[in-house]
Design a protein around this motif. Sequence first.
Motif, PDB file in Angstrom:
ATOM      1  N   THR A 106       0.850  -1.179   0.000  1.00 38.54           N
ATOM      2  CA  THR A 106       0.000   0.000   0.000  1.00 38.54           C
ATOM      3  C   THR A 106       0.893   1.238   0.000  1.00 38.54           C
ATOM      4  N   TYR A 107       0.290   2.401  -0.223  1.00 41.46           N
ATOM      5  CA  TYR A 107       1.061   3.638  -0.149  1.00 41.46           C
ATOM      6  C   TYR A 107       1.689   3.801   1.235  1.00 41.46           C
ATOM      7  N   ASP A 108       0.917   3.505   2.288  1.00 39.28           N
ATOM      8  CA  ASP A 108       1.442   3.661   3.644  1.00 39.28           C
ATOM      9  C   ASP A 108       2.616   2.718   3.884  1.00 39.28           C
ATOM     10  N   GLU A 109       2.486   1.468   3.437  1.00 38.03           N
ATOM     11  CA  GLU A 109       3.561   0.498   3.642  1.00 38.03           C
ATOM     12  C   GLU A 109       4.820   0.892   2.865  1.00 38.03           C
ATOM     13  N   ALA A 110       4.640   1.329   1.627  1.00 37.14           N
ATOM     14  CA  ALA A 110       5.796   1.724   0.818  1.00 37.14           C
ATOM     15  C   ALA A 110       6.483   2.941   1.414  1.00 37.14           C
ATOM     16  N   SER A 111       5.707   3.924   1.880  1.00 32.37           N
ATOM     17  CA  SER A 111       6.303   5.123   2.483  1.00 32.37           C
ATOM     18  C   SER A 111       7.069   4.771   3.752  1.00 32.37           C
ATOM     19  N   ALA A 112       6.534   3.821   4.536  1.00 33.29           N
ATOM     20  CA  ALA A 112       7.237   3.395   5.750  1.00 33.29           C
ATOM     21  C   ALA A 112       8.560   2.723   5.397  1.00 33.29           C
ATOM     22  N   LEU A 113       8.582   1.938   4.325  1.00 32.39           N
ATOM     23  CA  LEU A 113       9.829   1.312   3.894  1.00 32.39           C
ATOM     24  C   LEU A 113      10.847   2.356   3.450  1.00 32.39           C
ATOM     25  N   VAL A 114      10.385   3.379   2.744  1.00 38.51           N
ATOM     26  CA  VAL A 114      11.289   4.453   2.326  1.00 38.51           C
ATOM     27  C   VAL A 114      11.909   5.111   3.545  1.00 38.51           C
ATOM     28  N   ARG A 115      11.107   5.297   4.561  1.00 36.26           N
ATOM     29  CA  ARG A 115      11.555   6.039   5.746  1.00 36.26           C
ATOM     30  C   ARG A 115      12.438   5.183   6.659  1.00 36.26           C
ATOM     31  N   ASP A 116      12.018   3.933   6.921  1.00 37.22           N
ATOM     32  CA  ASP A 116      12.680   3.151   7.967  1.00 37.22           C
ATOM     33  C   ASP A 116      13.117   1.757   7.539  1.00 37.22           C
ATOM     34  N   GLY A 117      12.800   1.358   6.319  1.00 41.74           N
ATOM     35  CA  GLY A 117      12.999  -0.032   5.943  1.00 41.74           C
ATOM     36  C   GLY A 117      14.431  -0.389   5.619  1.00 41.74           C
ATOM     37  N   GLU A 118      14.668  -1.710   5.543  1.00 48.58           N
ATOM     38  CA  GLU A 118      15.959  -2.243   5.160  1.00 48.58           C
ATOM     39  C   GLU A 118      15.744  -3.312   4.100  1.00 48.58           C
ATOM     40  N   GLY A 119      16.805  -3.642   3.375  1.00 53.88           N
ATOM     41  CA  GLY A 119      16.707  -4.680   2.374  1.00 53.88           C
ATOM     42  C   GLY A 119      16.610  -4.118   0.970  1.00 53.88           C
ATOM     43  N   ARG A 120      16.548  -5.029  -0.005  1.00 61.10           N
ATOM     44  CA  ARG A 120      16.586  -4.645  -1.413  1.00 61.10           C
ATOM     45  C   ARG A 120      15.380  -3.798  -1.809  1.00 61.10           C
ATOM     46  N   ILE A 121      14.184  -4.167  -1.368  1.00 65.03           N
ATOM     47  CA  ILE A 121      12.981  -3.412  -1.740  1.00 65.03           C
ATOM     48  C   ILE A 121      13.050  -1.999  -1.164  1.00 65.03           C
ATOM     49  N   ALA A 122      13.437  -1.891   0.098  1.00 68.46           N
ATOM     50  CA  ALA A 122      13.536  -0.567   0.725  1.00 68.46           C
ATOM     51  C   ALA A 122      14.586   0.287   0.018  1.00 68.46           C
ATOM     52  N   GLU A 123      15.709  -0.339  -0.367  1.00 69.39           N
ATOM     53  CA  GLU A 123      16.744   0.401  -1.078  1.00 69.39           C
ATOM     54  C   GLU A 123      16.232   0.898  -2.429  1.00 69.39           C
ATOM     55  N   MET A 124      15.521   0.010  -3.143  1.00 70.45           N
ATOM     56  CA  MET A 124      14.968   0.404  -4.444  1.00 70.45           C
ATOM     57  C   MET A 124      13.967   1.539  -4.283  1.00 70.45           C
ATOM     58  N   LEU A 125      13.099   1.449  -3.263  1.00 70.17           N
ATOM     59  CA  LEU A 125      12.110   2.501  -3.060  1.00 70.17           C
ATOM     60  C   LEU A 125      12.781   3.824  -2.685  1.00 70.17           C
ATOM     61  N   GLY A 126      13.889   3.759  -1.963  1.00 68.57           N
ATOM     62  CA  GLY A 126      14.637   4.987  -1.676  1.00 68.57           C
ATOM     63  C   GLY A 126      15.166   5.620  -2.951  1.00 68.57           C
ATOM     64  N   GLN A 127      15.671   4.785  -3.861  1.00 66.49           N
ATOM     65  CA  GLN A 127      16.118   5.314  -5.145  1.00 66.49           C
ATOM     66  C   GLN A 127      14.940   5.875  -5.942  1.00 66.49           C
ATOM     67  N   ALA A 128      13.795   5.184  -5.866  1.00 66.29           N
ATOM     68  CA  ALA A 128      12.608   5.673  -6.567  1.00 66.29           C
ATOM     69  C   ALA A 128      12.167   7.024  -6.022  1.00 66.29           C
ATOM     70  N   ARG A 129      12.274   7.187  -4.689  1.00 67.65           N
ATOM     71  CA  ARG A 129      11.932   8.477  -4.080  1.00 67.65           C
ATOM     72  C   ARG A 129      12.867   9.569  -4.591  1.00 67.65           C
ATOM     73  N   ASP A 130      14.175   9.275  -4.638  1.00 65.52           N
ATOM     74  CA  ASP A 130      15.128  10.270  -5.127  1.00 65.52           C
ATOM     75  C   ASP A 130      14.851  10.631  -6.588  1.00 65.52           C
ATOM     76  N   LEU A 131      14.562   9.620  -7.401  1.00 68.36           N
ATOM     77  CA  LEU A 131      14.274   9.884  -8.812  1.00 68.36           C
ATOM     78  C   LEU A 131      12.985  10.682  -8.966  1.00 68.36           C
ATOM     79  N   ALA A 132      11.967  10.335  -8.176  1.00 64.81           N
ATOM     80  CA  ALA A 132      10.696  11.058  -8.270  1.00 64.81           C
ATOM     81  C   ALA A 132      10.875  12.522  -7.902  1.00 64.81           C
TER      82      ALA A 132
END
Length: 681
Positions: A106-132
């Motif tokens: 969900t949007y809430d789950e993805a945003s939480a991963l961007v903020r506090d998550g670890e692992g490959r998915i969280a890293e990718m979402l952090g890059q997606a946030r930077d690109l966005a």
Amino acid sequence: MAADLDDAIWVDRDGTGWTAEIAFPKLTEYVPIGGRADAAARQRLFTNYLADGARHMLPMGVVEAASLTAEKGKPVFLTRIVLDRSLKPTSLDCGKAIFRSRQRLTYDEASALVRDGEGRIAEMLGQARDLAHGLFEARRASGAIAYYDLEKGIAFDEEGAVILMSGQGHVAEMIVREFMVLANATLAAFAAREGIPLLYRNHRALDDRTREQILAELEGAVDVAGADVAFAGRPRLMARARLGVEPQGHYGLNLPAYAWFTSPLRRFADLVNQRMLDAHLEGRPAPYDETALHEIAEAINARQDELLDRRAAGYRSRIERATGRLIAGGGVADASPLDFRRVVRAVAADPSNLNEAVVEEGVRRIEAGVPTAKEMARLLVLGGQTGEAVVARLRANPHDAPNVLNYGVMAMGWSQPSFTETRGGSAHAGVFACTGRIELDGVEHVTPAVVRPTRKAAQHSASVHLLASIAGLEVPPEPAPSEGMQSANPEAPAASAPGQNPRNRLQEYCAKRHLPLPRYGVTEHGPPHDRVFEGVATVHVGGKVLVSPPAAARSRKEAEKAAAAAMLVLMGVDGGPGQPPPPTEVPYSEPAIAPPPATAVDPAVRTHLETFCSRRGWGKPHFEVRAGGPPHKPAFDAVATVQVGGRQLRSASCRAGSKKEAERAAAAAMLAELQSVPQRA
């Protein structure tokens, strides 16, 4: 969770740039032309989301089969876009692929991963946030009307409509929106180059306002109303987008071609465009000719207009009932600015709604300078105490009168006023007499000759007289202009004629003493409907630069006049009993560090700084910007500040020719400084 999952993303970053992958269902595999599902989609045209659930465009069996769920591999239309470091697309690869979901969020789950998550998915979402973030800033820099407030959960879509983001997943929602714009724009540009007929999404402006002005009004509306801006009943600033077979440009996005592809489960236009693009890529004949595309476009445009008009009518009806209850219940004094604007609109439309509480509150807010030009015009025509309060306010602030007149002309059916001006006085101390005329309902309103030291001041004051006449009110008579329009002492030097325009006086004073001409810097503050201008005058005297204290006014020109008056006091030309003592001389100094050349500053450096601070648990960066320099060559000095632990770090002051470039330079300076700060500082 929603049943129609029609978007998936993946991002990779390397030393040369970015690779963004956007996948959406390949509905040509599920919805053949002419079948039952196709007939249902063509009849409904789009999914309609209501309070009690969704009315899906496609049968639920198709929706569930094609949705990008975490099940076995599904056919998708994959768009792979490679971008360089400046975020410009350098290559596009698109076509059929098999999709397997790594994780459904969900949007809430993805945003939480961007903020506090670890692992490959969280890293990718952090890059997606930077690109966005970078894509958003690049779109803004290229002239797109784009806006996000992730703290309040507010965004504006491509047509300037308000979007209230759901839950706490604002970062994830921004990522998806930016990636969808990227995919749609890139595919539309490809189709336009290849000459592929599509249902292009064409958009135009409503009037001659610039994109910068429209964006400023949208941002001002958010500043004033916050999340209530979604229910503010704002007039449209841009036209509705229309579907057409030929690309005619998209004004809001500032793109030559734009089309929808990424939501084929929910919009028939996206499904049609996918079919056209799919046929071209596979070398098959186009499934629709231009006549068929035109018919589909007209059907979607008509249905969209019907839906939007029905929603708007229902919304207006609810607002009118709520406003009526507010007026009748006597709660006007506690009304928010938005609710009071609605009260003013209601009493202007039906004066029988006017009661003593509305009059008292209207007078109070007028005297406080709260109402906009639109509200002032509506309160003026009510006459009585509110009309008198408006005229009194405009007499004290005549520069606001043209805005009130203009609103009456544009929205209330007033005819265009005309002004006749006569110049008199001497060459260096001229005065102007202005007479205004306007015809309303067969009655011509004519003002007396109003004499002022400048043409604009005379026209502003004549506008006040016109508005008073429209409301059936009188203002104290103007003194009759003397013969030949001569000033009382036409031979007096400018510096000793306090009634003259301070700018002219200061300029003549400097010229007589062989000093360089004064320069002015003006900054703007406040929402678009209530701008405040702050002016500063500078004069070079004997190797030093004198800087006047800031002077505020309601227009750029009046701010410059006020700054000139302050400078006359500073230089000892004016002063004396009853006037404030001259301010302390302010020495001029260059900023500590000039910014690097514009080409050396990463356009996404602000995003990089925010990401750097967020990952270390530090405060969000803030920027202080001060404008200066002459009007023809403005300069902006910016300083970045970051709260690190219990202390505040400040960057060096960085100067550039625009506010945005100065902020970027300050962000780069701060980022360089923070690299040496321990993470647990």
